[in-house]
Scaffold this motif. Sequence first.
Motif, PDB file in Angstrom:
ATOM      1  N   ILE A 135       0.859  -1.182   0.000  1.00  0.00           N
ATOM      2  CA  ILE A 135       0.000   0.000   0.000  1.00  0.00           C
ATOM      3  C   ILE A 135       0.895   1.232   0.000  1.00  0.00           C
ATOM      4  O   ILE A 135       2.121   1.125   0.035  1.00  0.00           O
ATOM      5  CB  ILE A 135      -0.944   0.018   1.227  1.00  0.00           C
ATOM      6  CG1 ILE A 135      -0.123  -0.074   2.529  1.00  0.00           C
ATOM      7  CG2 ILE A 135      -1.950  -1.122   1.153  1.00  0.00           C
ATOM      8  CD1 ILE A 135      -0.948   0.003   3.780  1.00  0.00           C
TER       9      ILE A 135
ATOM     10  N   LYS B 145      -5.306   3.406   3.604  1.00  0.00           N
ATOM     11  CA  LYS B 145      -5.382   2.012   3.154  1.00  0.00           C
ATOM     12  C   LYS B 145      -4.953   1.062   4.259  1.00  0.00           C
ATOM     13  O   LYS B 145      -5.513  -0.033   4.407  1.00  0.00           O
ATOM     14  CB  LYS B 145      -4.505   1.823   1.915  1.00  0.00           C
ATOM     15  CG  LYS B 145      -5.035   2.527   0.684  1.00  0.00           C
ATOM     16  CD  LYS B 145      -4.128   2.294  -0.517  1.00  0.00           C
ATOM     17  CE  LYS B 145      -4.660   3.012  -1.754  1.00  0.00           C
ATOM     18  NZ  LYS B 145      -3.792   2.827  -2.929  1.00  0.00           N
TER      19      LYS B 145
ATOM     20  N   ARG C  53      -7.797   0.864   6.866  1.00  0.00           N
ATOM     21  CA  ARG C  53      -8.896   0.069   6.314  1.00  0.00           C
ATOM     22  C   ARG C  53      -8.532  -1.406   6.263  1.00  0.00           C
ATOM     23  O   ARG C  53      -9.381  -2.269   6.509  1.00  0.00           O
ATOM     24  CB  ARG C  53      -9.223   0.553   4.893  1.00  0.00           C
ATOM     25  CG  ARG C  53      -9.946   1.896   4.857  1.00  0.00           C
ATOM     26  CD  ARG C  53     -10.173   2.343   3.442  1.00  0.00           C
ATOM     27  NE  ARG C  53     -10.936   3.588   3.388  1.00  0.00           N
ATOM     28  CZ  ARG C  53     -11.179   4.260   2.260  1.00  0.00           C
ATOM     29  NH1 ARG C  53     -10.721   3.805   1.107  1.00  0.00           N
ATOM     30  NH2 ARG C  53     -11.880   5.380   2.304  1.00  0.00           N
TER      31      ARG C  53
END
Length: 246
Positions: free
Chosen positions: A234, A239, A242
């Motif tokens: 990532i 991100k 999440r």
Amino acid sequence: MEARIEVEEAATGIMPLIGFPFFIIAMIMVIRMAYALVGQSVSIRIYFIHLGAYLTIALVVLGIYLVQSSWSFVTDHSASIVLMVSIESIYFILFTGIIVGYLKSSSIPRRKIIIGFTLLFLLGLSLRIGLTALNEVGIWIRPLLLLLCFLSPLPGLWYIRQQSDLIFRPIAGESLDLNRKKHLFEKYRITRREQEVIEQICLGKTNQQIADTLFISLQTVKDHTHRIYTKVGINNRMKLVRLVNG
């Protein structure tokens, strides 16, 4: 390839008109950035104001077409550039007004960062305005002018990115999924120190706050964060949060 020069010029000239809606979106993002810098949310009324401004400009352009029975004003390079630079200047005035209006409520370190970014923003705008005067120098110089126009915002954006930990509140996770977190650590072979950094990130702490909590340097936190991003595949905090929260 066999088109006449007049057709080529018309096709090229219409490009600014096609790009105008994207330009308006970019200007709305400028206003959103101003509110984000001072830690304020944008009301829905602001978006309606911008929509009204866009429709007004569209009606004015349509009126010019009806009067002249020609799109020559719209498709003319110089007229399009002057129109867009004028709109951008107006938006910079709005940007500065928002900053000045809320600046006093910001802390001194945050205030200095905001002022620095605003000055770099003004420098980029001044460069773009200056480049418009060179538009008619010759067709050979236009690609260079276009490149400089695209590059002109980068100093300000690079500066604010470097100071992002001090001026923007990081995203935080609402609740941690312990099983998912354990699976994530095992799957990507996250070290114990990296696990601690991830947990602090999910709490919404800045890099400096993480460094203070874990008693390590700011650069060490950045190094750990970079390795975590590389392992997981990532490139930002959102991100990662999440991914941990599912």
